[in-house]
Design an enzyme around this catalytic site. Structure first.
Site, PDB file in Angstrom:
ATOM      1  N   ASP A  18       0.863  -1.178   0.000  1.00 27.19           N
ATOM      2  CA  ASP A  18       0.000   0.000   0.000  1.00 27.19           C
ATOM      3  C   ASP A  18       0.906   1.237   0.000  1.00 27.19           C
ATOM      4  O   ASP A  18       2.111   1.137   0.263  1.00 27.19           O
ATOM      5  CB  ASP A  18      -0.884  -0.047   1.264  1.00 27.19           C
ATOM      6  N   ASP A  20      -0.319   5.053   0.976  1.00 24.42           N
ATOM      7  CA  ASP A  20      -0.609   6.035   2.020  1.00 24.42           C
ATOM      8  C   ASP A  20      -0.483   5.419   3.411  1.00 24.42           C
ATOM      9  O   ASP A  20      -1.080   4.381   3.698  1.00 24.42           O
ATOM     10  CB  ASP A  20      -2.014   6.603   1.831  1.00 24.42           C
TER      11      ASP A  20
END
Length: 221
Positions: A18, A20
């Site tokens: 991922d 963020d």
């Protein structure tokens, strides 16, 4: 940190992370919202979505709507504001040195994620795309939303492209929208994650350095 067992260092794996609050320290949508004056409202919605309290797709629509009217140049501004998570560059470099494919899958925006990935030498990118008209953000995204299911699908697609069985894939994430991806991977790692994610991942890494993951993968010198 708990470990389900370290793979052999020479075993080829594939890693998807991922972006963020995982690869980078902040949330791009919140950084954009700060420029629009809606930062506090958007941060609240983001936190609720990452805890799994509200649907990610609906939360994305609500948050992006607050960006309507921002000049497209704000994307460059935010790109320069981004800070990589400590240890992120070392992690990616070590994975590349081991010959392991690396990808990023994000509920954020390709306009920011792609240049970041290029900087790190990462070729596989999946993220949302912001709609632009007359040089300004419209407050909408284009195409299918990259939600939890899309993240898991992207992991499978990348693994198939690279010829890596799913049981030799690794996924890293922090929020509820990463859960399906973590569950689909052979090893799902919750990094500095929300409790709902740490409780369901194969292993949780609570620290602030992303390269702590190398120990789990048998790549720590």
């Amino acid at each position: 940190m708990t470990s389900p067992g370290k793979p052999a260092p020479r075993e080829r794996r594939l890693v998807v992370t991922d972006v963020d609050s995982t690869l980078i320290t902040g949330e791009v949508i919140e950084m954009l919202a700060d420029h629009a004056g809606s930062g506090e409202r958007v941060a609240d919605i983001t936190n609720r979505a990452m805890r799994g309290e509200i649907d990610f797709g609906r939360s994305l629509v609500e948050r992006v709507a607050t960006l309507e009217g921002l000049p497209v140049t704000v994307l460059d501004d935010v790109l320069h504001e981004i800070e990589l998570t400590p240890g992120a560059e070392r992690l990616v470099a070590a994975l590349h040195d081991a010959g392991w494919p690396v990808g990023v899958v994000s509920g954020g925006f390709v306009e920011v994620v792609e240049p970041l990935a290029q900087r790190l030498g990462i070729g596989f990118v999946r993220a949302n795309r912001l709609e632009v008209a007359d040089g300004r953000l419209t407050g909408r995204v284009t195409g299918a939303v990259v939600d939890a299911q899309a993240k898991a699908d992207a992991l499978r697609e990348f693994a198939a492209e690279q010829g890596v069985p799913l049981d030799r894939t690794v996924a890293i994430g922090d929020g509820a929208n990463d859960l399906l991806m973590l569950q689909a991977a052979g090893l799902g790692i919750a990094f500095n994650a929300k409790p709902v994610v740490s409780d369901q991942a194969d292993v949780a890494v609570p620290g602030k350095r992303l390269d702590a993951v190398l120990e789990l993968l048998g790549l720590e010198a």
